[in-house]
Motif scaffolding. Structure first.
Motif, PDB file in Angstrom:
ATOM      1  N   ALA A 169       0.835  -1.205   0.000  1.00 46.30           N
ATOM      2  CA  ALA A 169       0.000   0.000   0.000  1.00 46.30           C
ATOM      3  C   ALA A 169       0.869   1.253   0.000  1.00 46.30           C
ATOM      4  O   ALA A 169       0.579   2.216  -0.722  1.00 46.30           O
ATOM      5  CB  ALA A 169      -0.931  -0.001   1.213  1.00 46.30           C
ATOM      6  N   SER A 170       1.938   1.243   0.772  1.00 47.54           N
ATOM      7  CA  SER A 170       2.821   2.410   0.824  1.00 47.54           C
ATOM      8  C   SER A 170       3.549   2.600  -0.496  1.00 47.54           C
ATOM      9  O   SER A 170       3.640   3.733  -1.002  1.00 47.54           O
ATOM     10  CB  SER A 170       3.828   2.263   1.967  1.00 47.54           C
ATOM     11  OG  SER A 170       3.162   2.315   3.204  1.00 47.54           O
ATOM     12  N   ALA A 171       4.067   1.537  -1.082  1.00 42.68           N
ATOM     13  CA  ALA A 171       4.750   1.645  -2.370  1.00 42.68           C
ATOM     14  C   ALA A 171       3.786   2.166  -3.433  1.00 42.68           C
ATOM     15  O   ALA A 171       4.153   3.011  -4.261  1.00 42.68           O
ATOM     16  CB  ALA A 171       5.340   0.301  -2.778  1.00 42.68           C
ATOM     17  N   ARG A 172       2.546   1.707  -3.413  1.00 44.70           N
ATOM     18  CA  ARG A 172       1.532   2.172  -4.359  1.00 44.70           C
ATOM     19  C   ARG A 172       1.279   3.672  -4.182  1.00 44.70           C
ATOM     20  O   ARG A 172       1.195   4.424  -5.146  1.00 44.70           O
ATOM     21  CB  ARG A 172       0.241   1.362  -4.166  1.00 44.70           C
ATOM     22  CG  ARG A 172      -0.709   1.396  -5.306  1.00 44.70           C
ATOM     23  CD  ARG A 172      -1.838   0.368  -5.209  1.00 44.70           C
ATOM     24  NE  ARG A 172      -2.335   0.056  -3.873  1.00 44.70           N
ATOM     25  CZ  ARG A 172      -2.046  -1.054  -3.183  1.00 44.70           C
ATOM     26  NH1 ARG A 172      -1.248  -1.979  -3.691  1.00 44.70           N
ATOM     27  NH2 ARG A 172      -2.552  -1.251  -1.979  1.00 44.70           N
ATOM     28  N   LEU A 202       2.321   9.945  -5.838  1.00 41.99           N
ATOM     29  CA  LEU A 202       3.382  10.960  -5.829  1.00 41.99           C
ATOM     30  C   LEU A 202       4.371  10.842  -6.980  1.00 41.99           C
ATOM     31  O   LEU A 202       5.215  11.713  -7.158  1.00 41.99           O
ATOM     32  CB  LEU A 202       4.120  10.943  -4.489  1.00 41.99           C
ATOM     33  CG  LEU A 202       3.257  11.286  -3.275  1.00 41.99           C
ATOM     34  CD1 LEU A 202       4.099  11.334  -2.016  1.00 41.99           C
ATOM     35  CD2 LEU A 202       2.516  12.607  -3.475  1.00 41.99           C
ATOM     36  N   GLY A 203       4.307   9.779  -7.759  1.00 43.21           N
ATOM     37  CA  GLY A 203       5.116   9.701  -8.965  1.00 43.21           C
ATOM     38  C   GLY A 203       6.546   9.227  -8.813  1.00 43.21           C
ATOM     39  O   GLY A 203       7.324   9.306  -9.769  1.00 43.21           O
ATOM     40  N   LEU A 204       6.928   8.727  -7.631  1.00 46.02           N
ATOM     41  CA  LEU A 204       8.272   8.159  -7.496  1.00 46.02           C
ATOM     42  C   LEU A 204       8.308   6.828  -8.243  1.00 46.02           C
ATOM     43  O   LEU A 204       7.268   6.265  -8.580  1.00 46.02           O
ATOM     44  CB  LEU A 204       8.621   7.958  -6.023  1.00 46.02           C
ATOM     45  CG  LEU A 204       8.700   9.238  -5.186  1.00 46.02           C
ATOM     46  CD1 LEU A 204       8.937   8.896  -3.724  1.00 46.02           C
ATOM     47  CD2 LEU A 204       9.785  10.173  -5.690  1.00 46.02           C
ATOM     48  N   ARG A 205       9.495   6.313  -8.501  1.00 50.27           N
ATOM     49  CA  ARG A 205       9.594   5.010  -9.160  1.00 50.27           C
ATOM     50  C   ARG A 205      10.393   4.051  -8.289  1.00 50.27           C
ATOM     51  O   ARG A 205      11.222   4.470  -7.482  1.00 50.27           O
ATOM     52  CB  ARG A 205      10.184   5.122 -10.555  1.00 50.27           C
ATOM     53  CG  ARG A 205      11.617   5.525 -10.622  1.00 50.27           C
ATOM     54  CD  ARG A 205      12.078   5.612 -12.085  1.00 50.27           C
ATOM     55  NE  ARG A 205      13.438   6.033 -12.182  1.00 50.27           N
ATOM     56  CZ  ARG A 205      14.485   5.219 -12.144  1.00 50.27           C
ATOM     57  NH1 ARG A 205      14.323   3.921 -12.013  1.00 50.27           N
ATOM     58  NH2 ARG A 205      15.712   5.686 -12.237  1.00 50.27           N
ATOM     59  N   VAL A 206      10.121   2.782  -8.436  1.00 51.40           N
ATOM     60  CA  VAL A 206      10.827   1.763  -7.662  1.00 51.40           C
ATOM     61  C   VAL A 206      12.228   1.603  -8.245  1.00 51.40           C
ATOM     62  O   VAL A 206      12.387   1.320  -9.431  1.00 51.40           O
ATOM     63  CB  VAL A 206      10.065   0.421  -7.675  1.00 51.40           C
ATOM     64  CG1 VAL A 206      10.872  -0.662  -6.970  1.00 51.40           C
ATOM     65  CG2 VAL A 206       8.697   0.587  -7.018  1.00 51.40           C
ATOM     66  N   VAL A 215      11.423  -1.583   0.094  1.00 51.86           N
ATOM     67  CA  VAL A 215      11.284  -1.061  -1.258  1.00 51.86           C
ATOM     68  C   VAL A 215      12.016   0.275  -1.278  1.00 51.86           C
ATOM     69  O   VAL A 215      11.862   1.087  -0.362  1.00 51.86           O
ATOM     70  CB  VAL A 215       9.801  -0.878  -1.653  1.00 51.86           C
ATOM     71  CG1 VAL A 215       9.669  -0.179  -2.997  1.00 51.86           C
ATOM     72  CG2 VAL A 215       9.077  -2.215  -1.680  1.00 51.86           C
ATOM     73  N   PHE A 216      12.822   0.491  -2.318  1.00 47.99           N
ATOM     74  CA  PHE A 216      13.606   1.709  -2.453  1.00 47.99           C
ATOM     75  C   PHE A 216      13.046   2.520  -3.620  1.00 47.99           C
ATOM     76  O   PHE A 216      12.917   2.010  -4.732  1.00 47.99           O
ATOM     77  CB  PHE A 216      15.080   1.372  -2.675  1.00 47.99           C
ATOM     78  CG  PHE A 216      15.654   0.577  -1.544  1.00 47.99           C
ATOM     79  CD1 PHE A 216      16.166   1.211  -0.428  1.00 47.99           C
ATOM     80  CD2 PHE A 216      15.646  -0.810  -1.580  1.00 47.99           C
ATOM     81  CE1 PHE A 216      16.674   0.475   0.629  1.00 47.99           C
ATOM     82  CE2 PHE A 216      16.160  -1.547  -0.533  1.00 47.99           C
ATOM     83  CZ  PHE A 216      16.671  -0.900   0.583  1.00 47.99           C
ATOM     84  N   HIS A 246      18.413   5.832  -4.105  1.00 44.96           N
ATOM     85  CA  HIS A 246      17.025   6.007  -3.695  1.00 44.96           C
ATOM     86  C   HIS A 246      16.893   7.271  -2.865  1.00 44.96           C
ATOM     87  O   HIS A 246      17.850   7.728  -2.263  1.00 44.96           O
ATOM     88  CB  HIS A 246      16.500   4.785  -2.926  1.00 44.96           C
ATOM     89  CG  HIS A 246      17.255   4.471  -1.673  1.00 44.96           C
ATOM     90  ND1 HIS A 246      18.443   3.782  -1.667  1.00 44.96           N
ATOM     91  CD2 HIS A 246      16.979   4.764  -0.383  1.00 44.96           C
ATOM     92  CE1 HIS A 246      18.870   3.656  -0.418  1.00 44.96           C
ATOM     93  NE2 HIS A 246      18.000   4.243   0.377  1.00 44.96           N
ATOM     94  N   ASP A 247      15.698   7.831  -2.891  1.00 44.92           N
ATOM     95  CA  ASP A 247      15.382   9.027  -2.112  1.00 44.92           C
ATOM     96  C   ASP A 247      14.575   8.672  -0.870  1.00 44.92           C
ATOM     97  O   ASP A 247      14.710   9.302   0.167  1.00 44.92           O
ATOM     98  CB  ASP A 247      14.596  10.021  -2.974  1.00 44.92           C
ATOM     99  CG  ASP A 247      15.382  10.449  -4.205  1.00 44.92           C
ATOM    100  OD1 ASP A 247      16.487  10.990  -4.046  1.00 44.92           O
ATOM    101  OD2 ASP A 247      14.895  10.224  -5.326  1.00 44.92           O
TER     102      ASP A 247
END
Length: 171
Positions: A18-21, A27-31, A45-46, A57-58
């Motif tokens: 859920a958090s990665a989603r 928010l548009g970040l990428r894995v 997950v980074f 990773h940020d």
């Protein structure tokens, strides 16, 4: 040996999917990478900006929290108050506000002098601030917090003026 800048933040979450989603879809970040759970370490997950970056990773997510915050009292305990992420234009900031509203995660939008901010909450209740740096502010400027009027800000600066990292300014 002074610190140059913050490189990344790792958030303890209760539901890594859920958090990665939230951080990717909303928010548009990428894995950048994933670390599966092992008998001695929880899953991670980074995430990183979709723009050019030298960071691996940020934001890191680690699934080791037992439950999401039930109310705002989590803000009153010692620990992380919020994470701030930066967008390059006022149009991008307004789009993030709209995305947060669409998933019922928007809290407030503020003009804080040195930057304009949109605040939201992730699935665990962690406060996330998205900022657009206003042009030409100085450390001597008075600090304040007032409701953000997007129409007024757009009239003043336009929607596509790139500032901050998007304009090549130092972190």
């Amino acid at each position: 040996m002074p610190i140059r800048r913050v490189n990344h933040v790792v958030l303890s979450v209760s539901d890594i999917e859920a958090s990665a989603r939230f951080y990717t879809v909303v928010l548009g970040l990428r894995v950048a990478a994933e670390l599966p759970e092992t008998p001695t370490w929880p899953a991670m997950v980074f995430l990183r900006s979709p723009h050019d970056t030298t960071n691996h990773h940020d934001i890191g997510l680690i699934e080791n929290a037992t439950s999401a915050a039930e109310d705002l009292s989590a803000m009153l305990r010692p620990g992380l108050f919020h994470v701030a992420l930066e967008v390059g234009t006022l149009d991008a900031l307004e789009a993030v506000r709209d995305q947060l509203e669409a998933v019922d995660a928007h809290q407030v939008s503020l003009d804080q002098g040195m930057h304009l901010s949109v605040y939201g909450r992730d699935p665990d209740g962690i406060s996330v601030e998205i900022i657009w740096r206003v042009p030409k502010w100085s450390e001597e400027d008075e600090m304040y917090r007032v409701p953000l009027d997007f129409a007024l800000a757009r009239k003043r600066w336009g929607g596509q003026l790139a500032t901050g990292a998007a304009a090549g300014e130092p972190a």
